[in-house]
Design a protein around this motif. Structure first.
Motif, PDB file in Angstrom:
ATOM      1  N   GLU A  11       0.835  -1.207   0.000  1.00  0.00           N
ATOM      2  CA  GLU A  11       0.000   0.000   0.000  1.00  0.00           C
ATOM      3  C   GLU A  11       0.868   1.256   0.000  1.00  0.00           C
ATOM      4  O   GLU A  11       0.576   2.235  -0.706  1.00  0.00           O
ATOM      5  N   ALA A  12       1.924   1.230   0.770  1.00  0.00           N
ATOM      6  CA  ALA A  12       2.816   2.392   0.830  1.00  0.00           C
ATOM      7  C   ALA A  12       3.436   2.657  -0.542  1.00  0.00           C
ATOM      8  O   ALA A  12       3.503   3.802  -1.011  1.00  0.00           O
ATOM      9  N   LEU A  13       3.860   1.607  -1.202  1.00  0.00           N
ATOM     10  CA  LEU A  13       4.484   1.757  -2.529  1.00  0.00           C
ATOM     11  C   LEU A  13       3.475   2.274  -3.551  1.00  0.00           C
ATOM     12  O   LEU A  13       3.773   3.173  -4.342  1.00  0.00           O
ATOM     13  N   GLN A  14       2.289   1.717  -3.503  1.00  0.00           N
ATOM     14  CA  GLN A  14       1.263   2.124  -4.466  1.00  0.00           C
ATOM     15  C   GLN A  14       0.879   3.590  -4.261  1.00  0.00           C
ATOM     16  O   GLN A  14       0.666   4.327  -5.222  1.00  0.00           O
ATOM     17  N   SER A  15       0.804   4.004  -3.005  1.00  0.00           N
ATOM     18  CA  SER A  15       0.491   5.416  -2.723  1.00  0.00           C
ATOM     19  C   SER A  15       1.598   6.323  -3.234  1.00  0.00           C
ATOM     20  O   SER A  15       1.345   7.420  -3.715  1.00  0.00           O
ATOM     21  N   ALA A  16       2.818   5.835  -3.143  1.00  0.00           N
ATOM     22  CA  ALA A  16       3.959   6.683  -3.507  1.00  0.00           C
ATOM     23  C   ALA A  16       4.111   6.837  -5.020  1.00  0.00           C
ATOM     24  O   ALA A  16       4.374   7.933  -5.517  1.00  0.00           O
ATOM     25  N   ILE A  17       3.958   5.740  -5.757  1.00  0.00           N
ATOM     26  CA  ILE A  17       4.300   5.800  -7.184  1.00  0.00           C
ATOM     27  C   ILE A  17       3.176   5.338  -8.103  1.00  0.00           C
ATOM     28  O   ILE A  17       3.366   5.259  -9.313  1.00  0.00           O
ATOM     29  N   GLY A  18       2.026   5.024  -7.553  1.00  0.00           N
ATOM     30  CA  GLY A  18       0.907   4.622  -8.414  1.00  0.00           C
ATOM     31  C   GLY A  18       0.753   3.113  -8.459  1.00  0.00           C
ATOM     32  O   GLY A  18       1.738   2.379  -8.566  1.00  0.00           O
ATOM     33  N   LYS A  19      -0.485   2.689  -8.413  1.00  0.00           N
ATOM     34  CA  LYS A  19      -0.794   1.254  -8.316  1.00  0.00           C
ATOM     35  C   LYS A  19      -0.237   0.480  -9.509  1.00  0.00           C
ATOM     36  O   LYS A  19       0.295  -0.629  -9.361  1.00  0.00           O
ATOM     37  N   GLU A  20      -0.345   1.082 -10.699  1.00  0.00           N
ATOM     38  CA  GLU A  20       0.074   0.359 -11.908  1.00  0.00           C
ATOM     39  C   GLU A  20       1.584   0.219 -11.998  1.00  0.00           C
ATOM     40  O   GLU A  20       2.093  -0.502 -12.842  1.00  0.00           O
ATOM     41  N   ASN A  21       2.307   0.900 -11.121  1.00  0.00           N
ATOM     42  CA  ASN A  21       3.772   0.853 -11.162  1.00  0.00           C
ATOM     43  C   ASN A  21       4.380  -0.010 -10.072  1.00  0.00           C
ATOM     44  O   ASN A  21       5.585   0.062  -9.801  1.00  0.00           O
ATOM     45  N   VAL A  22       3.542  -0.822  -9.460  1.00  0.00           N
ATOM     46  CA  VAL A  22       4.033  -1.741  -8.423  1.00  0.00           C
ATOM     47  C   VAL A  22       3.456  -3.119  -8.724  1.00  0.00           C
ATOM     48  O   VAL A  22       2.257  -3.239  -8.998  1.00  0.00           O
ATOM     49  N   GLU A  23       4.287  -4.117  -8.687  1.00  0.00           N
ATOM     50  CA  GLU A  23       3.823  -5.476  -8.943  1.00  0.00           C
ATOM     51  C   GLU A  23       4.281  -6.405  -7.831  1.00  0.00           C
ATOM     52  O   GLU A  23       5.385  -6.244  -7.298  1.00  0.00           O
ATOM     53  N   ASP A  24       3.412  -7.384  -7.529  1.00  0.00           N
ATOM     54  CA  ASP A  24       3.823  -8.402  -6.569  1.00  0.00           C
ATOM     55  C   ASP A  24       3.313  -9.785  -6.976  1.00  0.00           C
ATOM     56  O   ASP A  24       3.410 -10.736  -6.211  1.00  0.00           O
ATOM     57  N   SER A  25       2.749  -9.874  -8.188  1.00  0.00           N
ATOM     58  CA  SER A  25       2.159 -11.163  -8.577  1.00  0.00           C
ATOM     59  C   SER A  25       3.250 -12.153  -8.956  1.00  0.00           C
ATOM     60  O   SER A  25       4.306 -11.779  -9.468  1.00  0.00           O
ATOM     61  N   LEU A  26       2.962 -13.400  -8.719  1.00  0.00           N
ATOM     62  CA  LEU A  26       3.955 -14.468  -8.872  1.00  0.00           C
ATOM     63  C   LEU A  26       4.537 -14.516 -10.280  1.00  0.00           C
ATOM     64  O   LEU A  26       5.751 -14.638 -10.460  1.00  0.00           O
ATOM     65  N   SER A  27       3.661 -14.395 -11.279  1.00  0.00           N
ATOM     66  CA  SER A  27       4.144 -14.556 -12.654  1.00  0.00           C
ATOM     67  C   SER A  27       5.078 -13.407 -13.056  1.00  0.00           C
ATOM     68  O   SER A  27       5.986 -13.595 -13.847  1.00  0.00           O
ATOM     69  N   VAL A  28       4.849 -12.235 -12.472  1.00  0.00           N
ATOM     70  CA  VAL A  28       5.740 -11.101 -12.764  1.00  0.00           C
ATOM     71  C   VAL A  28       7.052 -11.267 -12.003  1.00  0.00           C
ATOM     72  O   VAL A  28       8.136 -11.018 -12.534  1.00  0.00           O
ATOM     73  N   MET A  29       6.985 -11.719 -10.773  1.00  0.00           N
ATOM     74  CA  MET A  29       8.211 -11.926  -9.997  1.00  0.00           C
ATOM     75  C   MET A  29       9.127 -12.951 -10.674  1.00  0.00           C
ATOM     76  O   MET A  29      10.349 -12.836 -10.624  1.00  0.00           O
ATOM     77  N   MET A  30       8.485 -13.925 -11.316  1.00  0.00           N
ATOM     78  CA  MET A  30       9.252 -14.993 -11.961  1.00  0.00           C
ATOM     79  C   MET A  30      10.233 -14.423 -12.994  1.00  0.00           C
ATOM     80  O   MET A  30      11.306 -14.980 -13.231  1.00  0.00           O
ATOM     81  N   ALA A  31       9.887 -13.299 -13.602  1.00  0.00           N
ATOM     82  CA  ALA A  31      10.744 -12.723 -14.653  1.00  0.00           C
ATOM     83  C   ALA A  31      11.955 -11.993 -14.088  1.00  0.00           C
ATOM     84  O   ALA A  31      12.802 -11.516 -14.833  1.00  0.00           O
ATOM     85  N   TYR A  32      12.026 -11.902 -12.764  1.00  0.00           N
ATOM     86  CA  TYR A  32      13.131 -11.171 -12.143  1.00  0.00           C
ATOM     87  C   TYR A  32      13.968 -12.050 -11.212  1.00  0.00           C
ATOM     88  O   TYR A  32      14.819 -11.541 -10.480  1.00  0.00           O
ATOM     89  N   HIS A  33      13.727 -13.335 -11.257  1.00  0.00           N
ATOM     90  CA  HIS A  33      14.350 -14.151 -10.213  1.00  0.00           C
ATOM     91  C   HIS A  33      15.640 -14.808 -10.674  1.00  0.00           C
ATOM     92  O   HIS A  33      16.295 -15.508  -9.910  1.00  0.00           O
ATOM     93  N   ARG A  34      15.965 -14.613 -11.939  1.00  0.00           N
ATOM     94  CA  ARG A  34      17.040 -15.424 -12.499  1.00  0.00           C
ATOM     95  C   ARG A  34      18.127 -14.520 -13.054  1.00  0.00           C
ATOM     96  O   ARG A  34      17.854 -13.452 -13.570  1.00  0.00           O
ATOM     97  N   ASP A  35      19.352 -14.979 -12.969  1.00  0.00           N
ATOM     98  CA  ASP A  35      20.398 -14.307 -13.723  1.00  0.00           C
ATOM     99  C   ASP A  35      20.648 -15.105 -14.989  1.00  0.00           C
ATOM    100  O   ASP A  35      19.839 -15.958 -15.347  1.00  0.00           O
ATOM    101  N   TRP A  36      21.762 -14.885 -15.684  1.00  0.00           N
ATOM    102  CA  TRP A  36      21.938 -15.494 -16.986  1.00  0.00           C
ATOM    103  C   TRP A  36      22.357 -16.957 -16.895  1.00  0.00           C
ATOM    104  O   TRP A  36      22.315 -17.692 -17.865  1.00  0.00           O
ATOM    105  N   LEU A  37      22.775 -17.360 -15.708  1.00  0.00           N
ATOM    106  CA  LEU A  37      23.112 -18.761 -15.528  1.00  0.00           C
ATOM    107  C   LEU A  37      21.830 -19.526 -15.227  1.00  0.00           C
ATOM    108  O   LEU A  37      20.853 -18.957 -14.757  1.00  0.00           O
ATOM    109  N   PRO A  38      21.810 -20.813 -15.467  1.00  0.00           N
ATOM    110  CA  PRO A  38      20.574 -21.545 -15.248  1.00  0.00           C
ATOM    111  C   PRO A  38      20.221 -21.627 -13.769  1.00  0.00           C
ATOM    112  O   PRO A  38      21.126 -21.612 -12.924  1.00  0.00           O
TER     113      PRO A  38
END
Lengths: 519, 426
Positions: A11-38
């Motif tokens: 809620e704090a993040l959404q208030s600060a920068i807008g709801k559409e600019n904050v994500e916490d859903s699993l499928s979106v997090m999945m795109a940030y969990h990996r580096d270039w190694l497997p």
């Protein structure tokens, strides 16, 4: 993170920068969990939140929220290859710079650009070229963040002239880990002047610069002024043909490539010294043999066919690649040609056969001016690895490369076939050199895990002998903790900076040095 | 004497040669993603400005990395390896389906590795549909194809209405060398009726021996294939190939880029029935007729035009051969425009295999209208920046989506079908 805490922070993040600019859903997090190694090699974890602030003030707000709730954050540029930007602990927040994607200003007269983090090298090149200017480009591809290319590594194809990336940083706007906004250089005095990097006291750029930089451990730079340089090339980068088989030929009256073969690494390095001393050329590199094929091959089949035939091993092993630039005029190019041809004769170099030159140069050479194909390093086997990245003299690179070549030979397999895996670059007209031993590796967890263990073993052995020349700095804090006490206690300096700048220890821990919160 | 060491090669033969002829392995594609970000940007050598450097509409619009081919590789790997299920997160629907399937990411990715990320994304949609179901906004389209063999919920008999009075042969009754495959959109849209009439008129002027199936024409299957309803696609594809083979036509020509890409490429990839006919886009046939002197473009058409390459006519218009250039039908429309007296052709920055999508494909036109329009507006901005008066193209989906976006613009730009411009010159 427990649900209640998560909800409060969200809620704090959404208030600060807008709801559409904050994500916490699993499928979106999945795109940030990996580096270039497997997955399974370095075992990164999923972030808790991903945020998209639109500039300095919103970044400040996000960082202040992180401080309030003790949430570690990771600043992200293009996230290309992501060596240390994948979360390593639960509850991490990503500050993704995608809304900070502006070229704020280009000052043609004073030759600098002011950029935000999600501007690519290619974008800056394109705008700079229109104005008769240029900058460097990492061979790992020009779609990387230009800002990141100035604070991390910055080994550019044109480093012979421009130096490493961080030599080209001017003033900055920087959100510190505690949420304060810092402006450096002339920016601190006036919004209108950003072209001067130093301040009246200590040069604060030093805190961000280094072989691998601060790796997000001291907050996030949200605007940076970078040097541009006069460019004798065309306003548009020349490109013909179609993916994957396009070619580029710069105007021959101003640009001329030479690929000169030598029988040994020592002789190649000596030639590089001679060329450097003569202060000619825009590009001066000695590439591993695989580089020629990595960048050139348009398919896996083509790569392995020519490799098995020994095309590259025969013709470009220990070759020195030079691109002469007529910076001031065609006459300058003529002059430099004469000088280079004398050096080739004196050093007993031999130009590669015309057939190989014509095969390779139009398709590949200009990647070292505006790179587009660096990611082809992954093509023939899924990935590659590097051993030892010393920044020292060109000559010191020879010994490091020799040891590196032996190491590669010893551990092949699983290291795949490569030949003379030594990359030596000249920077600042030979005032220093960088080297890297690069080799192809099959992308599977077993082989990579095996080699990573051996690399770590080598790194620890180097440290036990007081040798620093590896890839260690690219691991950041974990390496500095081991190496600091060995090399003049530099770890204490880094640790002190970290404690002072990041008292809550939330800026991409354990970068740039692992410290504990004081409370 | 030391024994010469054997060359150490990859153990997995797929690294030695991309297995183009083997069943597609989505996990292989996802696994080999290295986060290089090539899927988000046009090839760096082609970047001419800060403004027009992006290739992926979805990633530019929604910005989180999940909305990119790279993000989809992560998602695919997670599902395949059992780390998550399609039903775990409602956001998956947006990630998978708010994408025009334009193949921009796929084309740029092919610049640096042998891979087929678009195929992986299609596989993901198919899997999602099988497990979760068709998106509610797409269901009417699927029902329409099932019930009426077209995507516009129109009776089959209406497919003929545009051809009334034109006396075009029925190849079921009278032998034809060329089958003009009209497509659902040109065949059934009132707005585009004039264009398809012009196509037929031009073919007549060129003395082409052609026929149309009229009310017997079935949808090519492209829309259902793109949204993941593969069973319907396969039904249509098999029926169409069998029909065209039975007719004995030498050539099947289509004015719709979507039909062209589908019948030309997708049919070969998914259906084992062999095609006994050549597949051409209408611009290719028109170019041949001009070159053979059968069509003469004499009248002056004073227009400053820029050409938009439809994805399915361009980078998705020819089969993928690892290592070979991503060919497409790029030159015929340009050659035609250059041959028209008075036409001045201006090129946008992103063209051919690195063209920016119109926003109309992949089911986005139906289910995500705002995103479709947003994508179109970027393309129209790019067109205006060339100084052209109008944008020309040869795909009804591009024309419709771009046309809709133009209506909402304050400073408008014109839009023309290439066929209509040609007609003016004949």
């Amino acid at each position: 993170m427990d649900k209640e805490r998560h909800a409060i922070i969200l809620e704090a993040l959404q208030s600060a920068i807008g709801k559409e600019n904050v994500e916490d859903s699993l499928s979106v997090m999945m795109a940030y969990h990996r580096d270039w190694l497997p997955p399974g090699v370095l075992n990164p974890t999923l972030p808790e939140f991903v945020t998209l602030p639109d500039g300095t003030e919103q970044t400040q707000q996000v960082i202040k929220i992180c401080n309030r709730y003790n949430v570690p954050f990771i600043p992200l540029g293009s996230s290309q290859w992501s060596v240390t930007t994948a979360p390593n602990r639960p509850g991490t927040l990503i500050i993704d710079s995608k809304r900070m994607n502006d070229i704020v200003e280009i000052d043609e007269k004073n030759m600098y650009a002011v950029i935000e983090p999600y501007v690519t090298m290619a974008q800056v090149h394109a705008e700079a070229n229109k104005r008769g200017l240029y900058l460097g480009s990492p061979e790992a591809s020009a779609q990387a963040s230009a800002m990141a290319g100035h604070v991390f590594q910055g080994m550019w194809g044109v480093g012979h002239r421009l130096g490493v990336g961080h030599r080209n940083i001017l003033a900055m706007e920087w959100v510190l880990p505690n949420g304060e906004i810092l402006q450096t250089g002339s920016w601190s005095n006036s919004e209108k002047t950003r072209f001067f990097g130093e301040g009246p006291g200590t040069d604060l750029r030093g805190m961000l610069r280094g072989l691998a930089g601060a790796l997000g451990g001291i907050g996030m730079v949200t605007k940076m002024a970078i040097k541009l340089h006069p460019y004798p090339g065309p306003k548009e980068f020349p490109c013909e043909g179609m993916i994957p088989n396009h070619t580029s030929t710069l105007p021959p009256e101003r640009f001329q490539w030479y690929i000169i073969k030598y029988p040994t690494l020592e002789k190649a390095a000596h030639a590089m010294y001679e060329i450097s001393t003569a202060e000619i050329a825009g590009v001066l590199q000695k590439w591993p043999t695989v580089y020629y094929n990595w960048w050139w091959a348009n398919s896996n089949e083509e790569y392995w066919k020519t490799w098995k035939e020994g095309v590259w091993q025969k013709h470009v092993k220990y070759a020195v690649a030079v691109c002469l630039w007529g910076f001031t005029s065609e006459k300058q190019l003529d002059y430099e040609k004469g000088v280079l041809e004398d050096i080739i004769e004196e050093t007993k170099g031999k130009l590669i056969p015309q057939e190989i030159y014509d095969k390779w140069v139009p398709r590949t050479a200009n990647n070292w001016i505006r790179d587009t194909n660096g990611s082809r390093m992954m093509r023939p086997s899924g990935t590659f690895a590097a051993l030892r990245l010393p920044f020292d003299t060109i000559n010191s690179s020879i010994d490091v490369c020799r040891v590196g070549a032996d190491w590669v030979e010893k551990f092949s397999p699983p290291i795949l076939d490569c030949d003379a895996p030594d990359w030596i670059s000249s920077y600042d007209f030979g005032h220093f050199g960088a080297a890297e031993t690069d080799f192809p590796l099959e992308k599977n967890v077993e082989d990579l895990g095996d080699i990573m263990q051996k690399l770590m073993g080598m790194l620890k052995e180097d440290l036990s002998h007081g040798i620093e020349g590896g890839f260690g700095p690219f691991l950041g804090g974990a390496y500095h903790a081991m190496a600091g006490s060995i090399f003049y206690n530099y770890g204490k300096l880094l640790g002190g900076i970290k404690k002072a700048m990041d008292p809550n220890v939330i800026s991409n821990p354990p970068q740039n040095y692992p410290v504990e919160r004081e409370d | 004497m030391a024994k010469k060491k054997d060359m150490v090669l990859p153990k997995d033969p797929r690294y030695l040669k991309y297995p183009i002829d083997e069943p597609f392995d989505p996990r292989w594609t996802a696994w080999n993603c290295s986060r290089c970000s090539c899927c988000k940007w046009i090839d760096s050598w082609r970047v001419k400005s800060w403004k027009y450097a992006r290739i992926c509409p979805q990633h530019k619009r929604f910005m989180f990395d999940a909305f990119s081919a790279q993000g989809k590789c992560d998602l695919a790997l997670a599902v395949i390896d059992g780390k998550m299920k399609w039903t775990d997160d409602p956001k998956i629907k947006d990630i998978l389906f708010q994408c025009t399937m334009c193949g921009g990411c796929d084309a740029m990715d092919k610049g640096i590795r042998d891979a087929e990320v678009l195929k992986m994304m299609k596989w993901m949609r198919e899997q999602y549909i099988n497990e979760v179901g068709v998106l509610p906004d797409h269901q009417p389209l699927v029902d329409s194809v099932r019930n009426y063999d077209n995507v516009w919920i129109q009776p089959r008999t209406r497919r003929n209405s545009w051809a009334k009075g034109m006396e075009i042969r029925d190849p079921n009754k009278e032998k034809a060398e060329v089958l003009l495959f009209v497509g659902c959109t040109y065949g059934l849209s009132e707005e585009l009726k004039a264009t398809i009439k012009n196509v037929a008129t031009i073919l007549k002027k060129g003395k082409v021996n052609f026929g149309i199936l009229g009310s017997k024409e079935l949808c090519c299957g492209s829309p259902v294939e793109k949204i993941g309803v593969v069973s319907e696609f396969e039904r249509l594809a098999k029926s169409n190939i069998e029909c065209f083979n039975k007719l004995g036509v030498k050539t099947v020509v289509m004015p719709c880029a979507g039909c062209f890409g589908t019948i030309g490429q997708e049919y070969d990839e998914r259906i084992s029935v062999k095609k006994n006919f050549e597949v051409l886009h209408i611009t290719e046939l028109f170019e041949r007729l001009i070159d053979d002197g059968k069509l003469k473009l004499k009248k002056e058409v004073p227009l400053k035009l820029t050409w938009h390459d439809p994805c399915h006519q361009g980078r998705l218009g020819r089969p993928y051969v690892p290592g070979k250039e991503l060919e497409g039908v790029y030159e015929p429309p340009r050659n035609i425009l250059k041959a028209i007296p008075g036409v001045e052709l201006y090129e946008m920055e992103r063209i051919k295999e690195y063209s920016w999508c119109c926003g109309g494909g992949g089911g986005v036109f139906t289910a995500f209208k705002d995103f479709a329009q947003w994508t179109a507006l970027e393309r129209l901005e790019e067109a205006k920046d060339t100084g052209a008066q109008a944008i020309a193209t040869s795909c009804p989906w591009c024309e419709s989506n771009l046309g809709n976006a133009i209506k909402g613009m304050e400073e408008k730009i014109g839009i023309h079908s290439l066929t209509d411009v040609m007609m003016s010159a004949l």
